[in-house]
Write a protein that holds these residues in place. Structure first.
Motif, PDB file in Angstrom:
ATOM      1  N   ASP A  32       0.816  -1.216   0.000  1.00 44.11           N
ATOM      2  CA  ASP A  32       0.000   0.000   0.000  1.00 44.11           C
ATOM      3  C   ASP A  32       0.852   1.269   0.000  1.00 44.11           C
ATOM      4  N   HIS A  63      -7.032   1.344  12.079  1.00 41.47           N
ATOM      5  CA  HIS A  63      -7.043   1.350  10.609  1.00 41.47           C
ATOM      6  C   HIS A  63      -7.611   2.668  10.072  1.00 41.47           C
ATOM      7  N   GLU A  64      -8.722   3.106  10.623  1.00 39.44           N
ATOM      8  CA  GLU A  64      -9.341   4.365  10.175  1.00 39.44           C
ATOM      9  C   GLU A  64      -8.435   5.562  10.460  1.00 39.44           C
ATOM     10  N   LYS A  67      -5.643   5.577   7.879  1.00 41.14           N
ATOM     11  CA  LYS A  67      -6.142   6.059   6.579  1.00 41.14           C
ATOM     12  C   LYS A  67      -6.351   7.565   6.607  1.00 41.14           C
ATOM     13  N   THR A  73      -1.688   1.475   4.992  1.00 43.48           N
ATOM     14  CA  THR A  73      -2.329   0.642   6.002  1.00 43.48           C
ATOM     15  C   THR A  73      -3.058  -0.509   5.327  1.00 43.48           C
TER      16      THR A  73
END
Length: 112
Positions: A32, A63-64, A67, A73
């Motif tokens: 990524d 994770h959020e 991002k 991620t």
């Protein structure tokens, strides 16, 4: 530069399962990342840290947050062929990215 792999400690994964999930997260997070970050991280020795978190919701939050910060991620979900139910979220990678950027997302977590 470094990469953090965040592992759910509430799943009671066996050692081999845990190692496989961490490997999936490390590779997916690397994929990524932009090419220049990939190269820099590889040249610096591919520094990684494995951290623990309890619960699915907390894993999603990491994770959020990664991002939202624009960091590489990856959220890993198990296929369900062995120890876990299909689609169980197990790990999240944050980075490879600058140490400070990764620490802003994962700095409060404990080592696994």
């Amino acid at each position: 530069m470094k990469q953090a792999i965040v592992v759910r400690s509430d799943l009671d994964m066996g050692t081999g399962k845990l190692a496989a999930q961490v490997a999936h997260a490390a590779l997916s997070g690397y994929e990524d990342a932009p090419a220049d970050a990939q190269k820099e991280w590889k040249n610096q020795g591919q520094r990684k840290v494995v951290l623990e978190i309890t619960g699915e919701r907390a894993l999603f939050e990491v994770h959020e947050n990664a991002k939202a910060a624009g960091l590489p991620t990856a959220l890993i979900r198990d296929a369900g062929r062995t120890q876990l139910d299909p689609d169980t979220p197990t790990t999240v990678s944050v980075g490879p990215a600058g140490n400070d950027a990764v620490d802003r997302i994962t700095g409060s977590l404990s080592l696994f």
